[in-house]
Write a protein that holds these residues in place. Sequence first.
Motif, PDB file in Angstrom:
ATOM      1  N   UNK A 198     -76.385  19.370   0.830  1.00 29.88           N
ATOM      2  CA  UNK A 198     -77.042  18.556  -0.193  1.00 29.88           C
ATOM      3  C   UNK A 198     -76.323  17.214  -0.232  1.00 29.88           C
ATOM      4  N   UNK A 199     -76.778  16.293  -1.048  1.00 28.48           N
ATOM      5  CA  UNK A 199     -76.216  14.938  -1.040  1.00 28.48           C
ATOM      6  C   UNK A 199     -74.761  14.888  -1.482  1.00 28.48           C
ATOM      7  N   UNK A 200     -74.317  15.799  -2.335  1.00 32.64           N
ATOM      8  CA  UNK A 200     -72.936  15.723  -2.835  1.00 32.64           C
ATOM      9  C   UNK A 200     -72.046  16.837  -2.306  1.00 32.64           C
ATOM     10  N   UNK A 201     -72.468  17.502  -1.240  1.00 29.50           N
ATOM     11  CA  UNK A 201     -71.655  18.575  -0.664  1.00 29.50           C
ATOM     12  C   UNK A 201     -72.523  19.683  -0.117  1.00 29.50           C
ATOM     13  N   UNK A 202     -72.337  20.881  -0.660  1.00 29.32           N
ATOM     14  CA  UNK A 202     -73.008  22.066  -0.143  1.00 29.32           C
ATOM     15  C   UNK A 202     -73.546  22.892  -1.297  1.00 29.32           C
ATOM     16  N   UNK A 203     -74.830  23.178  -1.259  1.00 30.65           N
ATOM     17  CA  UNK A 203     -75.457  23.986  -2.296  1.00 30.65           C
ATOM     18  C   UNK A 203     -75.140  25.447  -2.055  1.00 30.65           C
ATOM     19  N   UNK A 204     -74.678  26.112  -3.103  1.00 30.99           N
ATOM     20  CA  UNK A 204     -74.498  27.556  -3.090  1.00 30.99           C
ATOM     21  C   UNK A 204     -75.659  28.109  -3.909  1.00 30.99           C
TER      22      UNK A 204
END
Length: 115
Positions: free
Chosen positions: A61-67
């Motif tokens: 995702x734009x700010x890292x990684x979606x869990x």
Amino acid sequence: MELAPTEEFPNGSPGRAYLLRLPLGRDGSIDGARLSDAPRSAFVRRFWPNEPDRSGMIYPCTSGWTLAFSGATTNGDAGQYCVLEDGPVRPGNVLVVRTASGERRPFRVLSVQKD
């Protein structure tokens, strides 16, 4: 990774943890290209006291990684969606998980195993 020290838990909390399986590059960062090629090879499992374990998938995702946990939606479905902010996944490093409500929690990487 387990909850690192916070104001609420000054000694951290091993009972609040995530188990991650994901492709890593040599520098310890998540290898987005490999994850894109085989998205089902990465997963997350969440352990929390007094709550059932949750499992799900990991997506960029734009700010890292979606869990994203089973049954969750990206609009913040009951805290089942959160973001792992980008950073090297190495033993001793602290990574931040941001919950659907916007709360940021630090988690210490305990160990990394390579396949």
